[in-house]
Every structure is written in C-alpha cells, then in structure tokens.
Scaffold this motif. Structure first.
Motif, PDB file in Angstrom:
ATOM      1  N   TRP A  33      26.154 -33.188  -0.025  1.00 15.85           N
ATOM      2  CA  TRP A  33      27.026 -32.318   0.756  1.00 15.85           C
ATOM      3  C   TRP A  33      27.592 -31.191  -0.101  1.00 15.85           C
ATOM      4  O   TRP A  33      28.012 -30.151   0.397  1.00 15.85           O
ATOM      5  N   ARG A  55      21.694 -34.138   3.987  1.00 13.20           N
ATOM      6  CA  ARG A  55      22.806 -33.455   3.350  1.00 13.20           C
ATOM      7  C   ARG A  55      24.152 -33.969   3.853  1.00 13.20           C
ATOM      8  O   ARG A  55      25.111 -34.054   3.103  1.00 13.20           O
ATOM      9  N   ASN A  56      24.253 -34.309   5.133  1.00 12.41           N
ATOM     10  CA  ASN A  56      25.569 -34.586   5.712  1.00 12.41           C
ATOM     11  C   ASN A  56      25.906 -36.039   5.942  1.00 12.41           C
ATOM     12  O   ASN A  56      27.038 -36.364   6.289  1.00 12.41           O
ATOM     13  N   TYR A  59      28.835 -37.392   3.754  1.00  5.80           N
ATOM     14  CA  TYR A  59      30.103 -36.778   4.151  1.00  5.80           C
ATOM     15  C   TYR A  59      30.625 -37.406   5.443  1.00  5.80           C
ATOM     16  O   TYR A  59      31.785 -37.793   5.542  1.00  5.80           O
TER      17      TYR A  59
END
Lengths: 307, 279
Positions: free
Chosen positions: B98, B152-153, B156
C-alpha cells in the motif's frame, strides 16, 4: 482511541487437538498471504540487479541474472550512453534526479502547508466559539463525498487560467491550504484536549494566537506528525493530478516519469532491469519513512478508518 | 482568523471548482476557446453513447472483482491477525504494497505477468498450461487489473477491519465459549454481525475508491485492447484531454458523482451502518 490488545485465543475449542490443527492451518494461510505480499518486492530487487539483455536466458532464476549495478547507474545517470545500450537500456537520458527533486518539492510543499493550515482550521472548529461554526464544518465535511476527479477537471482550468500550468506551485496549490480529511483528523484530536489548560492560559492573558502556538500545537505534535507522514506518502504516490498539470519535462514527478520511462524503449521489449531499479529508487523515500515510523503509520490506519 | 487560510483554500480549490464543474457540464468546451452554453445537450447525449455504457460495464466488472475478493481476503487476514499475532512486523509486511504507488505496483506486475519472460507465465508453461497475455487478453485484462489492486490494497483494508475487530468486547466471546460455541460459529454469529458498522464504512470507502480506478489502467493497458479496460475515469480523462470535449467530460464526471453518491447511500442504508448490534 481504545485499542485493546487481544493476544490470547478468544474462544477455546472443546478439544486441544483441534485447536492445534486449526492454528497450524491458520498460520499456513497467513504465511501464504505474506509470501504473496512480499514476493513481488524480492522480484523487483532481483530484476534491478540483473542485466536486461540476459534476462530472457534465465527468466525464472530466483537470483539476479548476470549480476550488475548497471541498472541503478543507468537510472541515476552515472553510466555512459554506450554502456547503457550494451546492457539493454534505451540510451536516452532520463533525468531521474530532476524527477526525484520534483517529487520531493511537491510532496514536501503539500505536506507543510496542509498540516499547518488544517491544524489552524481544526483549532477554530474544535476550540473556538463563533457563529456558523457547525454549518461551515458540515460544508467542509461534505467535500469528503465529492470524487476528486469532479473538482480536478475544473481545477485544471483554474490553474491554467492562473498561468501556473506545468509549474510546481500549480501542482501544490490546490491541496496546500486544506483537505477535508486533514481538518477532520486534527479536529478529532483537538476536541480531546483539556479545557483547563486553555483557561489558565487565558487567565495569564494569552490570546488565541499565543494559545495556539504555545499550547495547542505542541500538544498536537503527535497526531500532526502522523498526519504529515500520511499526507507525504499520498502526495508522493499521487499520479492523476501531476499527470494533468505537470506532464512536461521540467515538472514531471517520479510517478509520471515512470509511466513514460516504460514506453521509452526502442526495441519493443522494455528495459526491465532499469525500470525495476527506477521503481526501487522511486519507492525508497517512502519505504525509509515507513521503517522509521512503522508503528505510527500502522496505528493511524485503525484510527482514521475505524472512525 | 484561524479558519481564513483553510477557508480560502476551500472556496478557491473545492467549492468554486465544484460549482464550475456543473457549469462546464452544460457547455461545449475544447480547452482553447471559451465555453459555449448548450444547456443539457451533453446529458442528453450520454445515454446514447455506447462508449459510456461500455466504460460503465467495464468499471462495474472491475469493482465487483476488486471489492469482492479484497473484502473477503481482508476479513480473513484481519481475523487471522487477531487470533495469531499482533506483531507489528506482520502488519507492517502486509501494509508494504500500500505504501508504494499504484504506478509502481502496476509496473511490477506488468513485469511479473509479461507474456514472454514474466515469472508467472514461466510458471504456467512449467505446469504445462498455455501462457496468458494477462494485460492484452479480452477475458483476463480486467481481472488482472483488479488483481494488481487487490494485491496493493488487501493489507491496508485488513488493517481497517482489524481496527474494527478491536471494538468487539472480549466478554461476548467468553460468554459464547462457555455456552460451547465453536470458533467457526463464533465468527459467523458474533464477529461478522458485530463488525457490520465498520464493514459498511470500509465498503463505502473502498467501493468509492475502486470506481475511480485510473493509474493502473493508464500505465499498463491505456484502455485497450480496444475498449476492454477503458474504465470510466480513463474515459473521462480521454474525453477531456485527448478528444477536446471538456464539457462532455465534465458531464460524465457529474454522472460519476451521482452514481457514487447513490451507491454510498444505498450501502449505508442496506448495511444499517448507523446502528450497532452491540448494547
């Protein structure tokens, strides 16, 4: 924020054996996801230390192919044109230092302005009494709901009319004075500051300015630091806005430059080693910031999101 | 006044552009001359624009894949974190993707998924499966872009959910354990229902963000092949800056705004975000 740490298992299953199996499986899943998360980073490093021309000969080797620091030298402009081409680079000069500087100026500028002015506004919303305060705050908050692109298109025209297209100030200005999130974040903290401190300051004859600079700001330094780190990372990684207003050679930031770097190869096959080295250099400042402030960053995510 | 700088910034760079955005949506404007007032003509044109419907379809496909997998993985990771370890190292590792930009995430996967010498395709051919042109294939392009952003997320999002899990008091689980409730049942009967308000907020945030996917597309496929990955934000960007139809692009951004507002309201309503089952 109350953060209760829950280290022990919460519910004990009837039989120990099942617990051990369950925990083993749970760890296996966790480790699988950790590998999936981290492996691409290893691959970036492995590729960055390889020679681009040799990559096709051993595409699945876990170690660098034909180890060299050449890709980093190429990215940072330390190798000659001939050297770069021999290793599979494009030979075109990429002005990486300039993009690095632009990213640094953009992210730092936005961070300093936004933290300072948003803190001031947060102070007015949290500690001062004035007419229309709640209404103004509600309007500020309403802006959180607007998708960025909706204001970014007209902001592009505004920056263009101001003659600031392709300048760093033009990129920085829109988020220099505030974002609704920053004001909200600081206000949440300031609401919790004890009133007595301010009252005693008022008794000593301190006006709002003195109170703000001498008492409120120092007391808020922890959340302000967290906010600053979050803003810096977001701005450093920003792509859309710098692409709109700063997509020329002299004001390009790293994210925009990387997109260009990728398509800048003559033979069709990109200079993968160079590209991966470039992404490493581009990500380095944020990764260093993360190593230094890991705890703060991780804890803040629960804070801002759980609200 | 303390509010003055922020108020100035708000009026000049948020409020005024927002109002101007509505104005531009009612004009014909190619960025060079002056905007020509044409009333609601742009909005009348949108329903007859096949590329708009295509971009909406593609975006929804992306959002469903992106949010569906990401939310399930995030809840799984959050529960695992809560039960196994509170180590900062593990949470930090999961958060790492992230921290790097969308652009870097996209380029890294562009390389990992390269048709000729990307690692994933090497692995596929080692397994004896046909290579896949992940970013260029009609079927795979959108799932691939969704996967990159899940990668990527997910950490998070897991941390957001994890923060929500911390608000569930221990005594609820203890009481359930005394009643002989298994962990599996406790998850479905206690954790998920009590997590609902947090999950609703997380969903609103991630769905809104997901609808505005741009970076990954701009860096990898640029909307192609043909229109397969031309998501709505990329379509707006092209209309405004490549096709010189700034007014039409503004009208599209108004439509996007409305879609997002309706979706957010719907989600909050359906998930009864305002009330908790606790207490």
């Amino acid at each position: 924020m109350s953060t209760v740490s829950l280290q022990q298992p919460l519910v004990r299953a009837p039989r120990r054996r099942r617990v051990r199996w369950g925990r083993g499986l749970a760890w296996a899943v966790m480790i699988l996801f950790l590998v999936l998360t981290l492996f691409p980073f290893l691959w970036i490093i492995r590729t960055a230390l390889s020679t681009t021309r040799s990559l096709p000969s051993a595409p699945s080797d876990l170690l660098p192919v034909d180890f060299t620091w050449g890709a980093f030298a190429r990215v940072l402009g330390l190798s000659s044109r001939a050297q770069a081409i021999a290793q599979g680079g494009s030979g075109a000069s990429v002005n990486f230092w300039l993009y690095l500087r632009n990213s640094a100026v953009y992210a730092t500028g936005v961070t300093i302005g936004q933290v300072f002015f948003s803190s001031m506004a947060a102070y007015a919303f949290a500690r001062l009494r004035w007419r229309g305060r709640n209404l103004v705050f509600a309007i500020f908050l309403g802006a959180l709901l607007v998708p960025p692109i909706f204001t970014q298109l007209p902001n592009f025209i505004l920056i263009k009319n101001m003659g600031l297209l392709n300048t760093l100030p033009g990129m920085i200005l829109p988020t220099f004075f505030m974002t609704p999130f920053a004001v909200f974040f600081m206000r949440q903290f300031m609401l919790g500051i004890n009133h007595e401190i301010e009252e005693s300051a008022a008794l000593d004859g301190a006006g709002p300015w003195r109170t703000f600079f001498r008492i409120i700001l120092p007391l808020s330094s922890a959340p302000a630091t967290t906010l600053a780190i979050l803003i810096f990372i977001t701005t450093w990684n920003d792509y859309f806005w710098p692409l709109l207003v700063g997509n020329t050679g002299s004001t390009r930031v790293l994210t925009v430059a990387l997109g260009v770097f990728e398509s800048q190869t003559p033979s069709g096959s990109p200079d993968w080693a160079g590209l991966m080295a470039a992404t490493l250099v581009a990500a380095a400042p944020v990764l260093i910031l993360f190593i230094a402030f890991a705890r703060k960053i991780i804890d803040s995510i629960g804070y801002s999101g759980g609200k | 006044m303390f509010i003055a700088p922020a108020a100035l910034g708000f009026v000049v760079f948020f409020l005024y552009p927002a109002l101007r955005g509505f104005y531009f949506s009612l004009t014909q404007y190619n960025l060079l001359g002056t905007p020509q007032w044409i009333g609601f003509a742009n909005f009348a044109e949108i329903p007859h624009d096949p590329l708009f419907w295509n971009s909406l379809k593609v975006t929804v496909e992306y959002v469903v894949l992106n949010i569906g997998f990401q939310t399930v993985i995030a809840v799984l990771l959050a529960v695992l974190m809560q039960r196994l370890t509170t180590s900062t190292l593990v949470r930090g590792a999961l958060l790492l993707p992230w921290l790097i930009s969308n652009v870097i995430a996209a380029l890294t996967w562009f390389w990992l998924l390269d048709y000729q010498i990307g690692l994933v395709n090497q692995f596929l051919s080692w397994l004896g499966v046909d290579r896949i042109a992940f970013f260029a294939d009609n079927f795979w392009a959108i799932p691939t872009i969704a996967m990159v952003n899940i990668w990527r997320n997910m950490g998070y999002t897991a941390l957001l959910v994890f923060a929500g899990l911390q608000t569930i008091p221990r005594y609820v689980y203890e009481a359930a354990a005394i009643d002989g409730c298994s962990e599996w049942r406790a998850f479905w009967r206690i954790t998920l229902p009590l997590l609902r308000p947090v999950l609703a907020m997380v969903l609103v945030l991630t769905v809104t963000g997901s609808f505005q996917v741009f970076d990954t597309v701009a860096v990898t496929t640029k909307g192609g092949p043909v229109n397969i990955t031309r998501v709505i934000q990329f379509y707006i960007y092209q209309k405004a800056f490549a096709d010189g139809q700034f007014g039409y692009a503004s009208a599209l951004s108004v439509v996007l705004f409305v879609i997002l507002a309706v979706l957010a309201a719907l989600q909050l309503r359906l998930l009864r975000a305002g009330e908790s089952d606790l207490a």
